[in-house]
Write an enzyme that holds these catalytic residues in place. Structure first.
Site, PDB file in Angstrom:
ATOM      1  CB  ALA A  65      -0.949   0.006   1.327  1.00 11.93           C
ATOM      2  N   GLY A 109       0.592  -5.109   0.851  1.00 10.29           N
ATOM      3  CA  GLY A 109      -0.630  -4.928   0.262  1.00 10.29           C
ATOM      4  C   GLY A 109      -0.510  -5.745  -1.247  1.00 10.29           C
ATOM      5  CD  GLU A 112      -2.391  -7.387   2.988  1.00  7.42           C
ATOM      6  OE1 GLU A 112      -2.103  -6.271   2.724  1.00  7.42           O
ATOM      7  OE2 GLU A 112      -2.857  -7.989   4.148  1.00  7.42           O
ATOM      8  CD  GLU A 132       1.882  -5.581   5.725  1.00  7.60           C
ATOM      9  OE1 GLU A 132       2.534  -6.569   6.036  1.00  7.60           O
ATOM     10  OE2 GLU A 132       0.862  -5.587   4.802  1.00  7.60           O
TER      11      GLU A 132
END
Ligand code: HXC
Length: 258
Positions: A65, A109, A112, A132
């Site tokens: 992200a 992300g 993911e 993260e």
């Protein structure tokens, strides 16, 4: 539709969506996620599209992200906007098969997103990780749940707690990816897999996808019942008649998605 952060290409019934923020290693900002979802929904609706590939660059599928976009948000901000919640829900509603073709970094992300696809084909250069914890957060788009189901608790804990990366060979050994190929062959392999899917009945492919995904949502007994009922329902299709007739007549089936 003109996109700024992705490139969409459609050839022979295959939609290829390329994440395209090279300056940020394809970090997933909201614009990219929304463009991706719009392209996926369009491909899902499009009568000509039979399979979808999501890919990135040679260096990065996606490095997570977008940290710059998230850094100054407060708890109330992310709670109120339910950060990534609606995007994940929209992704889960895509019924056509989606292959992730991963080269380079698939982190946070990005890892993911790859796991949200139906399966992952990786290049030998792929690196997966949920780092993260180094940023003072945890995974937020399925990492703690999906990675654990794919590779088991030991490796998932190791990756979420230490933030270490997993290379392509370990990812294949651990069940995270279905195939590993040399970097130069990645798109050829992904397109080949997508073309194989494109030969099938879209109705039956959607049923197979729905049934496999059910395995992650329910008990064995309920999952087996769900599968059996879907299997039974296939006998209402013309494609089942065609598939079995073609076998008996020793010819290729011509599915019509009916
Ligand atoms: C914003 C990013 C970024 C990210 C890289 N960049 N990752 N920008 N968000 N996630 C930017 C860098 O700031 C840099 O911009 C440019 O991309 C190139 O990156 P470098 O770091 O210079 O490249 P390199 O030295 O090769 O290192 C590659 C890397 C490193 C190991 C992948 O970039 C990295 O560690 N990135 C962060 C990985 C990460 O922590 N991901 C998880 C994010 S959190 P400039 O302008 O400086 O050139 C997350 C939460 C998920 O994903 C929650 C739900 C989705």
């Amino acid at each position: 539709m003109a996109y700024e952060t992705i490139i969409v290409d459609q050839v022979d019934g295959i939609a290829v969506i390329t994440l395209n923020r090279p300056d940020a290693l394809n970090a997933l900002n909201l614009q990219l996620l929304r463009e991706l979802l719009q392209a996926l929904e369009e491909a899902d609706r499009g009568e000509k599209v039979r399979a979808i590939i999501i890919t990135g660059s040679e260096k990065a599928f996606a490095a997570g992200a977008d940290i710059t976009e998230m850094a100054d948000k407060s708890f109330v901000d992310v709670l109120e906007e339910d950060l990534f919640g609606s995007e994940a829900a929209r992704f889960a509603r895509i019924r056509k098969p989606i292959i992730a073709a991963v080269s380079g970094y698939a982190l946070g992300g990005g890892c993911e997103l790859a796991m949200m696809c139906d399966f992952i084909i990786a290049s030998e250069t792929a690196k997966f990780g949920q780092p993260e914890i180094n940023l003072g957060v945890i995974a937020g788009m399925g990492g703690t749940q999906r990675l654990t189901r794919f590779v088991g608790k030991a490796k998932s804990m190791d990756m979420h707690l230490t933030g270490r990366f997993m290379d392509a060979a370990e990812a294949e050994r651990s069940g995270l990816v279905s195939r590993v190929v040399p970097a130069k062959k990645l798109m050829e392999e992904a397109r080949g897999a997508a073309m194989k899917i494109a030969e099938k009945s879209t109705i039956v492919a959607a049923a197979a996808k729905e049934s496999v995904n059910r395995a992650y949502e329910t008990t064995m007994a309920e999952g087996l019942l769900f599968e059996r009922r879907l299997f039974h329902s296939m006998f209402a299709t013309e494609d089942q008649k065609e598939g079995m007739a073609a076998f008996r007549e020793k010819r290729e089936a011509q599915f019509r998605d009916r």
